[in-house]
Structures are given as structure tokens and as C-alpha cells.
Design a protein around this motif. Structure first.
Motif, PDB file in Angstrom:
ATOM      1  N   ALA A  75       0.836  -1.457   0.066  1.00 49.72           N
ATOM      2  CA  ALA A  75      -0.202   0.056   0.055  1.00 49.72           C
ATOM      3  C   ALA A  75       0.881   1.287  -0.147  1.00 49.72           C
ATOM      4  CB  ALA A  75      -0.816  -0.026   1.070  1.00 49.72           C
ATOM      5  N   GLU A  76       1.873   1.360   0.563  1.00 50.43           N
ATOM      6  CA  GLU A  76       3.156   2.484   0.637  1.00 50.43           C
ATOM      7  C   GLU A  76       3.506   2.543  -0.718  1.00 50.43           C
ATOM      8  OE1 GLU A  76       3.303   4.371   3.201  1.00 50.43           O
ATOM      9  OE2 GLU A  76       2.788   3.397   4.848  1.00 50.43           O
ATOM     10  N   ARG A  77       3.968   3.801  -1.059  1.00 55.96           N
ATOM     11  CA  ARG A  77       4.853   4.123  -2.123  1.00 55.96           C
ATOM     12  C   ARG A  77       6.187   3.594  -2.013  1.00 55.96           C
ATOM     13  NH1 ARG A  77       3.042   8.885  -5.008  1.00 55.96           N
ATOM     14  NH2 ARG A  77       5.365   9.423  -5.379  1.00 55.96           N
ATOM     15  N   VAL A 134      -3.232   0.862  -6.915  1.00 56.04           N
ATOM     16  CA  VAL A 134      -2.162   1.256  -6.240  1.00 56.04           C
ATOM     17  C   VAL A 134      -0.984   0.506  -6.808  1.00 56.04           C
ATOM     18  CG1 VAL A 134      -1.005   0.799  -3.994  1.00 56.04           C
ATOM     19  CG2 VAL A 134      -3.298   1.406  -4.015  1.00 56.04           C
ATOM     20  N   ASN A 138       2.523   2.342  -8.161  1.00 55.13           N
ATOM     21  CA  ASN A 138       3.776   2.249  -7.824  1.00 55.13           C
ATOM     22  C   ASN A 138       4.806   1.587  -8.717  1.00 55.13           C
ATOM     23  OD1 ASN A 138       2.978   2.531  -5.087  1.00 55.13           O
ATOM     24  ND2 ASN A 138       2.744   0.664  -4.625  1.00 55.13           N
ATOM     25  N   CYS A 391      -4.779   8.084  -5.577  1.00 50.61           N
ATOM     26  CA  CYS A 391      -5.331   6.858  -5.268  1.00 50.61           C
ATOM     27  C   CYS A 391      -5.251   6.750  -3.678  1.00 50.61           C
ATOM     28  CB  CYS A 391      -4.922   5.481  -5.690  1.00 50.61           C
ATOM     29  SG  CYS A 391      -3.233   5.040  -5.706  1.00 50.61           S
ATOM     30  N   ARG A 395      -5.197   3.238  -1.493  1.00 48.77           N
ATOM     31  CA  ARG A 395      -4.007   2.863  -0.361  1.00 48.77           C
ATOM     32  C   ARG A 395      -4.427   2.719   1.039  1.00 48.77           C
ATOM     33  NH1 ARG A 395       0.970   3.545  -2.868  1.00 48.77           N
ATOM     34  NH2 ARG A 395       1.155   4.681  -4.706  1.00 48.77           N
ATOM     35  N   GLY A 399      -3.919  -0.791   2.588  1.00 50.04           N
ATOM     36  CA  GLY A 399      -3.174  -0.885   3.627  1.00 50.04           C
ATOM     37  C   GLY A 399      -3.698  -1.740   4.803  1.00 50.04           C
TER      38      GLY A 399
END
Length: 529
Positions: A75-77, A134, A138, A391, A395, A399
């Protein structure tokens, strides 16, 4: 080279290769017919490349770095430091591309206001619109940061997410269509998902944008109690080679690579597996050349291969027909379905947009619910509405879902609703076993000091201590936990373990965080012993 009239994906031809590992480095250098090698990116230092890799490069052997820790499906960049490290390795090795996985490897943290957790392994992302949005963002971030094109790999899975909205083929197709990313297709993982999730490998191949394939992975595994484990430590089984043949009957793969990570056999056995791979590809090509245009699996319109200058140029794939529809083409209607070749389908060209509108197909189920997060507005035809750019909400929903699953896998919290509890247990045990194996590799002194008691002691430690800082930190924390508990009982072994820990724990900087203060408190306690 492709035969007359034979289509192939765009990009560099790689040929037949093998995963380079230190344990078989000498054997790989002597193997005949090895056109290229792949190296785990995190296991090499750009400023101190192994002499074996340098000699291979000097002979003109292509080296491709294969990342395992980026977590593009999380979920994180993507972490800027990890991206910079991957880019540095690509440049140091003179690689034509780099590869990573469609997976998440960590969850929690600021996005979910929960402790950060590390899986220590590749975990599957849900095939939902949220996860796809997501992942696409990314991938674009990664493409912009890398000096060469990126290819991403489908992974093996022991469990399924509830509420998935797409098949694997549809998910990969949309990913390639929206980002221009190339695909690393692991046929062993298709076999794993066939055994563990009941998914037809031929159906997945039929839905893929074959022209986007960068290369193919082949590996072995084993089945236990009806579950296939993608071990990379066993010979390649016949069903995996059959899937490779099916793929080669559809398109000429630019490269095929044998992966082996443990229990390395004699070089002659590895050479035999490489020859089996060559034969499987040749059989597929021969099948393709014998088929008439009315019966051959159709290679799709070539995509624009991404380059360093245009990292995510929009491809011109034909989009697969929705699952469950009847193909109107007489050609497709005549195509038989077999165990490794699914019934045909008609594709319909559409204009390509950077982010196509969300839509539902007959196979699409409801969006995966996440406790505490309200679903987006619904429309009768398209499902949850999403903005064209950004998004953040997706995310957060992703997450929360990934953190809940990972916490159940490594922290012993309740299994989230909708998951198969038995399979979650299988995955949890597999993660703990892999964690013990990798710690034994990065800190080989620990099994020597602890002897036969190492594995049981580590698994007991892992059950109560989820990993949060990588394997080397894990090894230090494990040793510290034993010493603070007065283990091992043998005084000489305990003294040796204490010296090992003190030698590697480093200087004690000023504590700034709770975890740091706890570590230094442990150090002070051990120094007093």
C-alpha cells in the motif's frame, strides 16, 4: 531467432539462462550454453561485485538484477532508497532491464496507524481494483526512478484473497496495458496457483499480453498434503515444463531462466534441467509452426516496449473479452480446449488511456470490504468510482487489509474474515520456516553455536516476535532474546553467543526511539552479565 512468420515480444533476446548463486558460481561459469544469468539484487554490492560475475560479464554474458524487497504491491509508495539501490545495481552490472515482483512484503506503519511488520517473503496482492490502482501507481514511480526498463513477476500463492474481482490473466493484462511495464512470467508459479487455488494455467496464458513478456522463470517445488510449495530447491516437474511448452506454442519467449536457490545438485543435473527447458521451448515452437492460422494460439498486437527514455509508454494491447462471454469469432469457436490450452476468445481493440475507467465484468464480484473504511460511491455499471489521478483512499483500504492479513500471519492475531484459516496457518508456518532458514544463512554462526536446538529456539522466538527490521536485525534480536532468557544452558555456548552478539551489535548511539532504547537496555544488561 524466430521462424518464418513467428511473432515474438519486443526487447532484447536473452536465450537460456540460470540464476547465479554463490554456491554454484564456479559451475555456472563452466556450463555450456548459458546465455545469461540473473542475480538477486539485494545480494550483491555494486562496488564489490563477485569475481565470478565480472568474468561472466567480460565474456559477454548478460546479467539481470532481480529484486525481492521492493514490495510494489504494497500500500505504501516504493521506498526511494530501495529504488536507488536497484538502479545502482542495474548500472553496475550493465543490465538491459531489472525485475521485481507483484507482491507485498511489509504492511502497517503510518498509513494504518499500526506497527510496521515485515513478511520476510513475497505475499500475493488481492486482484481488486484498489490493488490494481495502487500497483499501477507504484510501478510508474519505479519506472521513473530506474535507468532501464522494469519487468514484474507473477508470484506463487498458498492462499486466496476473498472478494477478488479479476483473474490473474486479467489483472496482469490491465497492469501492462495501463503502465507499459513488461512481464516476467513464472510458469512454476502458474503451476503452484493451479494446485493451490484451482486456477487453469492455460486460461491465464490465454489472457496475458504475450508481447509484453520480457522473459520466463522455471523452477521446482514439492507437494505436501495437497499444497504445492514453490521451494526452488527441487527438480523442475513435468507439469511446469508442459506449461512452458504451452507458452512457447503461443509466442517465442525472449528468454527462459532456471531458478535454484537451495539444495544445489551436481552441475550435470543442472545442465540436464537446462536441456529439458530448451526441449520444452522447442516443442512449443514446433507445435506453433505446425498449426494453421485458424487453430494456432494467437499472439496479440505487439506493445511499445518501455525504454529508459520512455519508462511507461502506453502499449496498444488488445483487451481480453470479459470472462463468461461467448466469443463470436468462428475461428475461436473452432479452437479446442485441452488440459494446457483453453478455449479461445475474441479480443476487441479499444483506445488506450493512462487510467481506463473502472468497470465490472460478469466475473467481477463485490469489492473487498475493509472494516472501518466506507466504500466509495457505486454506479450500476462501473462499480466504485475513482478519480483519474491519485489513489490515497485505495492505498488506505489496501493497507488496512494487508496489515490485518500480515498480522495474522506473523503476529498471531485473528484471521481476517473471508480467508481460509487452514491455508493461513500453512502460510504462517511457511513464513516462519523461511525466516529461520534465511537467518541461518545471514548469520551462519548461530546454528553452529546452538547446534540442533537452533531451529526450535528460533521458531519459538519468531512466534512472539514479528520481524520488523530485516534478517540481520532479526538475527541480533534472536540472539539477544536467548541471552536475556539465560539461554543456552551450556555456559561455553552462552559465552560464545554473547561474544558474537557484542561483536555485531555495534556502537551505542544516543537513544531516540522506544525500540532503540529497548535495544540499548538489552545491550547494557548483557554487558553486565
Amino acid at each position: 531467432m524466430p521462424g518464418p512468420g513467428e511473432r515474438e515480444p519486443r526487447g532484447q533476446r536473452l536465450g537460456t539462462g540460470i540464476g547465479w548463486r554463490p554456491e554454484i558460481a564456479d559451475a555456472v561459469e563452466r556450463m555450456p550454453g548459458v546465455d545469461w544469468v540473473e542475480v538477486v539484487a539485494e545480494n550483491v554490492c555494486p562496488g564489490h561485485l563477485p569475481e565470478s560475475l565480472l568474468r561472466l560479464r567480460a565474456r559477454g554474458v548478460t546479467v539481470v538484477p532481480h529484486g525481492v524487497s521492493l514490495g510494489l504491491g504494497g500500500a505504501e509508495r516504493p521506498d526511494e532508497g530501495r529504488l536507488a539501490a536497484l538502479a545502482e545495481r542495474a548500472e553496475a552490472l550493465g543490465s538491459p532491464l531489472v525485475t521485481e515482483h507483484i507482491a507485498f512484503v511489509r504492511a502497517g506503519g503510518a498509513l494504518t496507524a499500526s506497527p510496521g511488520l515485515e513478511a520476510g517473503h513475497l505475499l500475493p496482492v488481492p486482484r481488486t481494483r484498489d490493488a490494481l490502482d495502487v500497483l499501477c501507481e507504484n510501478v510508474r514511480i519505479a519506472q521513473d526512478a530506474l535507468p532501464v526498463p522494469l519487468a514484474v513477476e507473477n508470484i506463487a500463492a498458498l492462499l486466496s484473497w476473498p472478494g477478488e474481482e479479476m483473474t490473474e490473466g486479467q489483472f496482469l493484462y490491465e497492469l501492462a496495458d495501463r503502465t507499459g511495464v513488461r512481464l516476467l512470467i513464472d510458469v512454476a508459479n502458474l503451476h503452484t496457483n493451479h494446485v493451490n487455488r484451482g486456477e487453469d494455467p492455460a486460461a491465464a496464458l490465454a489472457e496475458l499480453p504475450l508481447e509484453a513478456i520480457a522473459y520466463v522463470h522455471v523452477a521446482g517445488g514439492f507437494e505436501r498434503d495437497g499444497v504445492w510449495h514453490d521451494s526452488h530447491a527441487h527438480p523442475v516437474p513435468r507439469p511446469v515444463l508442459d506449461i512452458l511448452t504451452d507458452l512457447a506454442s503461443r509466442v517465442l519467449p525472449p528468454g527462459v531462466l532456471l531458478e535454484r536457490d537451495d539444495h544445489f545438485p551436481e552441475p550435470a543435473e543442472l545442465e540436464g534441467e537446462l536441456e529439458s527447458i530448451r526441449k520444452a521451448v522447442a516443442t512449443g515452437r514446433a507445435t506453433r509452426s505446425r498449426q494453421t492460422p485458424a487453430t494456432a494460439p494467437t499472439a496479440q498486437t505487439p506493445a511499445t516496449a518501455p525504454t529508459a527514455q520512455t519508462p511507461h509508454a502506453e502499449p496498444t494491447h488488445r483487451r481480453p473479452a470479459p470472462a463468461g462471454t461467448t466469443p463470436p469469432s468462428a475461428t475461436d469457436a473452432r479452437r479446442p480446449a485441452t488440459s494446457h490450452q483453453s478455449a479461445g476468445r475474441t479480443t476487441h481493440p479499444e483506445p488506450t488511456a493512462s487510467v481506463p475507467p473502472a468497470r465490472r465484468t460478469p466475473a467481477t464480484g463485490p469489492a473487498m470490504p475493509v472494516p472501518g473504511v466506507e466504500p466509495g460511491p457505486q454506479t450500476p455499471d462501473t462499480g466504485p468510482a475513482r478519480p483519474v489521478s491519485g489513489c490515497a483512499a485505495a492505498r488506505q483500504r489496501l493497507g488496512l487489509a494487508q496489515a490485518a492479513l500480515l498480522s495474522a500471519l506473523v503476529g498471531g492475531t485473528p484471521v481476517p474474515e473471508g480467508f481460509d484459516r487452514v491455508r493461513v496457518g500453512v502460510q504462517a508456518r511457511a513464513l516462519a520456516a523461511k525466516r529461520a532458514d534465511v537467518v541461518a544463512k545471514v548469520a551462519p554462526e548461530l546454528p553452529v553455536i546452538l547446534g540442533e536446538g537452533y531451529r526450535a529456539a528460533f521458531l519459538a522466538y519468531a512466534q512472539a516476535r514479528p520481524m520488523s527490521g530485516g534478517y540481520r536485525r532479526d538475527a541480533l534480536d534472536f540472539a539477544a532474546s536467548l541471552l536475556l532468557a539465560g539461554a543456552p544452558k551450556d555456559a561455553a555456548a552462552r559465552r560464545e553467543l554473547r561474544n558474537w552478539w557484542l561483536d555485531r551489535s555495534g556502537p551505542a548511539p544516543r537513544p531516540r526511539r522506544r525500540a532503540t532504547r529497548a535495544a540499548h537496555a538489552a545491550r547494557r544488561a548483557l554487558l553486565r552479565r
